[in-house]
Design an enzyme around this catalytic site. Structure first.
Site, PDB file in Angstrom:
ATOM      1  N   GLY A 121     -10.987   0.912  13.001  1.00 50.30           N
ATOM      2  CA  GLY A 121     -10.354   1.503  14.381  1.00 50.30           C
ATOM      3  C   GLY A 121     -11.428   1.946  15.187  1.00 50.30           C
ATOM      4  O   GLY A 121     -11.552   1.385  16.481  1.00 50.30           O
ATOM      5  N   HIS A 132     -13.201   2.445   0.045  1.00 52.64           N
ATOM      6  CA  HIS A 132     -12.852   1.315   0.926  1.00 52.64           C
ATOM      7  C   HIS A 132     -13.526   0.076   0.704  1.00 52.64           C
ATOM      8  O   HIS A 132     -14.231  -0.695   1.547  1.00 52.64           O
ATOM      9  CB  HIS A 132     -13.707   1.945   2.428  1.00 52.64           C
ATOM     10  CG  HIS A 132     -12.780   2.978   3.145  1.00 52.64           C
ATOM     11  ND1 HIS A 132     -13.754   3.834   3.729  1.00 52.64           N
ATOM     12  CD2 HIS A 132     -11.746   3.267   3.279  1.00 52.64           C
ATOM     13  CE1 HIS A 132     -12.826   4.613   4.422  1.00 52.64           C
ATOM     14  NE2 HIS A 132     -11.416   4.252   4.231  1.00 52.64           N
ATOM     15  N   ASP A 152      -7.380  11.989  16.455  1.00 56.47           N
ATOM     16  CA  ASP A 152      -7.011  10.480  17.030  1.00 56.47           C
ATOM     17  C   ASP A 152      -8.239  10.425  17.963  1.00 56.47           C
ATOM     18  O   ASP A 152      -8.306  11.186  18.985  1.00 56.47           O
ATOM     19  CB  ASP A 152      -5.862  10.399  17.720  1.00 56.47           C
ATOM     20  CG  ASP A 152      -5.597   9.003  18.358  1.00 56.47           C
ATOM     21  OD1 ASP A 152      -6.383   8.569  18.845  1.00 56.47           O
ATOM     22  OD2 ASP A 152      -4.477   8.526  17.677  1.00 56.47           O
ATOM     23  N   ASN A 197       0.902  -1.256   0.012  1.00 56.30           N
ATOM     24  CA  ASN A 197       0.014  -0.072   0.113  1.00 56.30           C
ATOM     25  C   ASN A 197       0.950   1.386   0.070  1.00 56.30           C
ATOM     26  O   ASN A 197       1.542   1.510   0.916  1.00 56.30           O
ATOM     27  CB  ASN A 197      -0.760  -0.018   1.240  1.00 56.30           C
ATOM     28  CG  ASN A 197      -1.905   0.938   1.390  1.00 56.30           C
ATOM     29  OD1 ASN A 197      -1.937   1.851   0.388  1.00 56.30           O
ATOM     30  ND2 ASN A 197      -2.700   1.063   2.354  1.00 56.30           N
ATOM     31  N   ARG A 216     -11.356  14.894   7.410  1.00 55.51           N
ATOM     32  CA  ARG A 216     -12.182  15.298   6.345  1.00 55.51           C
ATOM     33  C   ARG A 216     -13.394  15.673   6.670  1.00 55.51           C
ATOM     34  O   ARG A 216     -14.028  15.122   7.722  1.00 55.51           O
ATOM     35  CB  ARG A 216     -12.091  14.129   5.338  1.00 55.51           C
ATOM     36  CG  ARG A 216     -11.066  13.972   4.635  1.00 55.51           C
ATOM     37  CD  ARG A 216     -10.834  12.767   3.719  1.00 55.51           C
ATOM     38  NE  ARG A 216     -10.189  11.766   4.158  1.00 55.51           N
ATOM     39  CZ  ARG A 216      -9.943  10.401   3.922  1.00 55.51           C
ATOM     40  NH1 ARG A 216     -10.914   9.933   2.798  1.00 55.51           N
ATOM     41  NH2 ARG A 216      -9.047   9.481   4.307  1.00 55.51           N
ATOM     42  N   GLU A 257      -8.119  -5.620   5.401  1.00 55.97           N
ATOM     43  CA  GLU A 257      -7.984  -5.206   3.755  1.00 55.97           C
ATOM     44  C   GLU A 257      -6.847  -5.987   3.110  1.00 55.97           C
ATOM     45  O   GLU A 257      -7.147  -6.287   2.061  1.00 55.97           O
ATOM     46  CB  GLU A 257      -7.845  -3.845   3.617  1.00 55.97           C
ATOM     47  CG  GLU A 257      -9.101  -3.032   3.982  1.00 55.97           C
ATOM     48  CD  GLU A 257      -9.024  -1.556   4.338  1.00 55.97           C
ATOM     49  OE1 GLU A 257      -8.488  -1.117   5.119  1.00 55.97           O
ATOM     50  OE2 GLU A 257      -9.302  -0.529   3.213  1.00 55.97           O
ATOM     51  N   ARG A 270      -2.671  -2.270  -3.362  1.00 58.11           N
ATOM     52  CA  ARG A 270      -3.833  -1.525  -3.350  1.00 58.11           C
ATOM     53  C   ARG A 270      -3.711  -0.458  -4.154  1.00 58.11           C
ATOM     54  O   ARG A 270      -2.690   0.523  -4.062  1.00 58.11           O
ATOM     55  CB  ARG A 270      -3.818  -1.043  -1.613  1.00 58.11           C
ATOM     56  CG  ARG A 270      -5.195  -0.019  -1.366  1.00 58.11           C
ATOM     57  CD  ARG A 270      -5.176   0.409  -0.030  1.00 58.11           C
ATOM     58  NE  ARG A 270      -6.484   1.373   0.254  1.00 58.11           N
ATOM     59  CZ  ARG A 270      -6.503   2.369   0.671  1.00 58.11           C
ATOM     60  NH1 ARG A 270      -5.337   2.790   1.165  1.00 58.11           N
ATOM     61  NH2 ARG A 270      -7.587   3.101   0.967  1.00 58.11           N
TER      62      ARG A 270
HETATM   63  P1  AMP Z   1      -8.160   2.723  11.325  1.00 58.97           P
HETATM   64  O1  AMP Z   1      -7.783   3.854  10.182  1.00 58.97           O
HETATM   65  O2  AMP Z   1      -8.962   1.590  11.200  1.00 58.97           O
HETATM   66  O3  AMP Z   1      -6.643   2.640  12.002  1.00 58.97           O
HETATM   67  O4  AMP Z   1      -8.584   3.512  12.512  1.00 58.97           O
HETATM   68  C1  AMP Z   1      -7.710   4.713  13.391  1.00 58.97           C
HETATM   69  C2  AMP Z   1      -8.782   5.411  14.214  1.00 58.97           C
HETATM   70  O5  AMP Z   1      -9.320   4.470  15.259  1.00 58.97           O
HETATM   71  C3  AMP Z   1      -8.105   6.532  15.149  1.00 58.97           C
HETATM   72  O6  AMP Z   1      -8.852   7.845  15.337  1.00 58.97           O
HETATM   73  C4  AMP Z   1      -7.826   5.792  16.242  1.00 58.97           C
HETATM   74  O7  AMP Z   1      -7.710   6.857  17.411  1.00 58.97           O
HETATM   75  C5  AMP Z   1      -8.997   5.035  16.600  1.00 58.97           C
HETATM   76  N1  AMP Z   1      -8.964   3.800  17.557  1.00 58.97           N
HETATM   77  C6  AMP Z   1      -7.892   3.036  17.705  1.00 58.97           C
HETATM   78  N2  AMP Z   1      -8.244   2.302  18.907  1.00 58.97           N
HETATM   79  C7  AMP Z   1      -9.105   2.804  19.304  1.00 58.97           C
HETATM   80  C8  AMP Z   1      -9.850   2.625  20.544  1.00 58.97           C
HETATM   81  N3  AMP Z   1      -9.385   1.701  21.324  1.00 58.97           N
HETATM   82  N4  AMP Z   1     -10.954   3.300  21.094  1.00 58.97           N
HETATM   83  C9  AMP Z   1     -11.528   4.458  20.210  1.00 58.97           C
HETATM   84  N5  AMP Z   1     -10.682   4.686  19.073  1.00 58.97           N
HETATM   85  C10 AMP Z   1      -9.729   3.915  18.772  1.00 58.97           C
END
Ligand code: AMP
Length: 399
Positions: free
Chosen positions: A329, A179, A281, A9, A240, A382, A90
């Site tokens: 996440g 996605h 985050d 990726n 976004r 993915e 990807r």
């Molecule tokens: P991803 O793009 O799937 O890696 O998701 C990233 C997002 O998931 C970020 O905003 C992380 O802060 C959030 N995230 C990851 N672990 C947790 C958790 N345990 N609780 C809440 N949000 C999370």
């Protein structure tokens, strides 16, 4: 030949890779090289010996892939011993042309290059990854798996914007959706968890990560999705905006004198949760919200309200819904988001079980036993889906 696939990726200044067994989904190794082209790059490799990190400068994507291959050689596993079946890439935008994975050759590279105007931030980086991998693995089949492919089943009334008809014909302006690899993987997993055939179930899939998108999946086919011509439309995301009144662009240009590029950047990189609360985050945002921070609370409310609107809309599109699936996440880990997004929808047959939702069990079911609509939490994968699709295509070619 083994069923191992090197999944790549490539981003504009990063290269992420995983060595995946297409049958089991097991990752024998993975890694990430960031800040390519900067004075200090960052490389992480996780293999059988655990995790290693370094910060030597890495000038280009070619050097990045070479650094990854060095890491495989030094820290394992040995790519020679594993005999890769393919390299899977990807690719973000496949336009209207690609509804399935494709073996990469010069013609495919030219076609993906033609799609660059539709995805100027993503396709050039993906192409760079493809070119480099073709140089370093000249004898291996290379497969492009498109983020847009799964949504190519959208009917015309769902993918057509109400704008002058020639915009679609002449400029390809329509909804494509993204996605797709995640939505497709999670939909299949959901059918398995429900003990039903994918062809017989209607699902609303909510991919809530850094990027967020919703889809309505009818009998395994995507019939609606929230991202549009680009991955900016739809749900509120980390940075976004998602949906907004398109007249805002003109207003910002006229009143503030902003250029198109400035507006584009503000909506893609400075909006969403980051724009509302200064934090993209979700974990940090949740900590601030728990501590009573009002901006974090508003960002959370806007985020969940948007998800609820899409759940209602896609319920109407599908007519009946067997399951709502949360992934990525935030979708997997935030019980608060699931609960706020589905609150008050009991009349639609959606009943969340607070105990299951707080700590989902292995089966991922977080709805009550008497909920008409199952609510599921399913981790997406993915990389595994790309590996599976790559091996299926290579096997088909060899038959
Ligand atoms: P991803 O793009 O799937 O890696 O998701 C990233 C997002 O998931 C970020 O905003 C992380 O802060 C959030 N995230 C990851 N672990 C947790 C958790 N345990 N609780 C809440 N949000 C999370």
């Amino acid at each position: 030949m083994s069923d191992h696939v090197l999944v790549i990726n490539a981003g504009s200044s990063s290269l992420k890779y995983s060595l995946i067994h297409a049958g089991s989904g097991e990752a024998a190794a993975d890694g990430l090289i960031e800040r390519i082209g900067e004075s200090e790059s960052h490389q992480k490799h996780r293999g059988p010996d655990g995790e290693t990190e370094s910060s030597d400068p890495i000038a280009s994507h070619e050097d990045a892939l070479r650094a990854a291959l060095d890491a495989f050689e030094k820290h394992g596993p040995s790519l020679d011993d594993l005999e890769l079946a393919a390299v899977g890439h990807r690719v973000v935008h496949g336009g209207s042309k690609f509804s399935a994975p494709v073996l990469i050759d010069d013609a495919l590279v030219a076609e993906v290059t033609e799609l660059v105007p539709l995805a100027p931030l993503h396709n050039p980086a993906n192409l760079e990854g493809i070119k480099v991998a073709r140089r370093l693995f000249p004898d291996l089949p290379q497969v492009a798996v498109f983020d847009t492919a799964f949504h190519q089943t959208l009917p015309p009334h769902a993918y057509t914007y109400a704008v002058p008809a020639e915009w679609l014909e002449e400029h390809g302006i329509r909804r494509y959706g993204f996605h797709g690899t995640s939505h497709s993987f999670v939909a299949e997993q959901a059918a398995q968890r429900l003990n039903r055939e994918l062809a017989d179930v209607n699902l609303i899939v909510l991919h809530l990560g850094n990027g967020c998108s919703a889809s309505a999946v009818q009998g395994g086919r995507s019939v609606e999705t929230s991202m549009g011509m680009t991955p900016l439309e739809g749900l509120v995301m980390g940075t976004r905006s998602g949906d907004l009144d398109p007249a805002i662009h003109g207003h910002l240009a006229r009143e503030l004198g902003w250029s198109i590029d400035e507006i584009d950047k503000a909506l893609n990189a400075k909006s969403g949760l980051k724009g509302l609360a200064g934090e993209n985050d979700f974990r940090e945002l949740s900590r601030r919200r728990d501590a009573g921070d009002e901006k974090a609370q508003l960002a959370f409310d806007v985020y969940c309200h948007r998800i609820k609107k899409y759940v209602g809309a896609y319920y109407a599109v599908l007519g009946t819904v067997d399951a709502i699936v949360f992934t990525a996440g935030v979708g997997q880990h935030s019980a608060d988001v699931r609960s706020a997004a589905l609150q008050g929808l009991e009349r639609l047959g959606i009943r969340l079980d607070p105990v299951r939702n707080a700590d989902p069990a292995e089966d991922g079911v977080v709805s009550t036993g008497d909920s008409d609509v199952a609510v599921l939490v399913i981790p997406t994968n993915e990389e595994w889906e790309i590996a599976r699709q790559a091996v299926a295509l290579v096997d088909q070619r060899e038959e």
